[in-house]
Write an enzyme that holds these catalytic residues in place. Structure first.
Site, PDB file in Angstrom:
ATOM      1  N   ALA A  63       0.828  -1.205   0.000  1.00  0.00           N
ATOM      2  CA  ALA A  63       0.000   0.000   0.000  1.00  0.00           C
ATOM      3  C   ALA A  63       0.862   1.255   0.000  1.00  0.00           C
ATOM      4  O   ALA A  63       1.994   1.262   0.484  1.00  0.00           O
ATOM      5  CB  ALA A  63      -0.917  -0.002   1.228  1.00  0.00           C
ATOM      6  N   GLY A 108       2.117  -5.415   1.268  1.00  0.00           N
ATOM      7  CA  GLY A 108       0.890  -5.714   0.546  1.00  0.00           C
ATOM      8  C   GLY A 108       1.131  -6.344  -0.810  1.00  0.00           C
ATOM      9  O   GLY A 108       0.253  -7.025  -1.343  1.00  0.00           O
ATOM     10  N   GLU A 111       1.079  -9.843  -0.151  1.00  0.00           N
ATOM     11  CA  GLU A 111      -0.310 -10.225   0.128  1.00  0.00           C
ATOM     12  C   GLU A 111      -1.098 -10.425  -1.174  1.00  0.00           C
ATOM     13  O   GLU A 111      -1.913 -11.341  -1.269  1.00  0.00           O
ATOM     14  CB  GLU A 111      -0.964  -9.169   1.019  1.00  0.00           C
ATOM     15  CG  GLU A 111      -0.361  -9.165   2.425  1.00  0.00           C
ATOM     16  CD  GLU A 111      -0.936  -8.076   3.312  1.00  0.00           C
ATOM     17  OE1 GLU A 111      -1.549  -8.407   4.330  1.00  0.00           O
ATOM     18  OE2 GLU A 111      -0.771  -6.879   2.974  1.00  0.00           O
ATOM     19  N   GLU A 132       5.288  -5.227   8.052  1.00  0.00           N
ATOM     20  CA  GLU A 132       4.393  -4.182   8.556  1.00  0.00           C
ATOM     21  C   GLU A 132       4.575  -3.889  10.043  1.00  0.00           C
ATOM     22  O   GLU A 132       4.285  -2.783  10.504  1.00  0.00           O
ATOM     23  CB  GLU A 132       2.935  -4.580   8.279  1.00  0.00           C
ATOM     24  CG  GLU A 132       2.499  -4.395   6.835  1.00  0.00           C
ATOM     25  CD  GLU A 132       2.794  -5.597   5.954  1.00  0.00           C
ATOM     26  OE1 GLU A 132       2.232  -5.692   4.859  1.00  0.00           O
ATOM     27  OE2 GLU A 132       3.602  -6.453   6.382  1.00  0.00           O
TER      28      GLU A 132
END
Length: 263
Positions: A63, A108, A111, A132
């Site tokens: 992100a 991310g 992910e 994170e």
């Protein structure tokens, strides 16, 4: 400029995450990815989806942190919710999805890759991990749930709690990657990906069966065995009624190579 560039050829839809320099995703990129997934789902000419990053340095670095820093908690919650829904849509689409990783795949970005069915990478070009915790948060786009299903509970906790970022060779050892290939260049790697993906596309493969194998595994792994077996039977019945099943059975009995249509 599109943040998710799409192209379809030879039964393969390629989604390129394109947000220099690190292909970080925003609400806008996730909305484009969501739309691309739905378009591919409804397109009968698409049998396999490949997700890649633009450029040679990053698949995706997750992100957009600057965007999140300036957002209020209400936006952040809905941003995470929509990202979760988008990746679930990817998993629920009955077409094989391949992450083609050429560069760093962290946060991310990993992910997104974990929501793909198969993950292949170019050797020696980057690292991956879910760091994170070093930002004071947890992997919030499915990382805590998908990584544990890939590497096991204790190892997933250790990797995320330490915020470890590791070479792609280590990712292969952990089972995060399915294949790690030598390639002379960015172009050579993606040509190999397309050639490899072609084995899952008609006429070589019964792509409808491939897609339903995916659905049986993705859903079946999350439910009780008896329910999973019931799902398997229903999906098998759908395949028994397909053109490809008729072709496959006929080709076997006639001792010839099948010519599948994906129908």
């Amino acid at each position: 400029m599109s943040l998710v560039e799409t192209a379809t050829a030879d039964g393969i839809a390629t989604f390129t995450l394109n947000n220099a320099p690190a292909n970080c995703y925003s609400r806008e990129m996730m909305s484009e990815l969501d739309a691309a997934i739905l378009d591919a789902r409804f397109d009968p000419s698409v049998h396999v989806i490949v997700i890649r990053g633009a450029g040679e340095k990053f698949f995706c670095a997750g992100a957009d942190i600057a965007m999140l820093q300036g957002a209020d908690p209400y936006f952040k919650y809905n941003f995470c919710l929509h990202a979760n829904e988008t990746l679930l849509r990817l998993e629920n689409t009955p077409k094989l999805v391949i992450a083609a990783i050429d560069g760093h795949c962290v946060g991310g970005g990993l992910e997104v890759a974990l929501a793909c069915d198969l993950r292949v990478a170019r050797k020696g070009v980057g690292k991956c991990g879910l760091p994170e915790v070093k930002l004071g948060v947890l992997p919030g786009t499915g990382g805590t749930q998908r990584l544990v299903r890939v590497v096991g509970k204790s190892r997933a906790i250790e990797l995320m709690a330490a915020g470890e970022v590791f070479p792609l060779e280590r990712a292969l050892e952990l089972g995060v990657l399915d294949h790690l290939w030598e390639a002379d260049s960015h172009e050579d790697f993606h040509a190999k990906v397309r050639e490899w993906a072609g084995q899952f596309v008609p006429p070589k493969a019964a792509s409808r069966a491939v897609g339903l194998i995916k659905r049986a595994c993705q859903t079946g792994a999350e439910i009780a065995l008896a329910d999973g077996l019931a799902l398997e039977r229903e999906l098998q019945q759908r395949l028994f009624e397909s053109e490809d099943a008729r072709e496959g059975l006929a080709a076997y009995n006639e001792k010839r190579a099948p010519q599948f249509s994906g129908k």
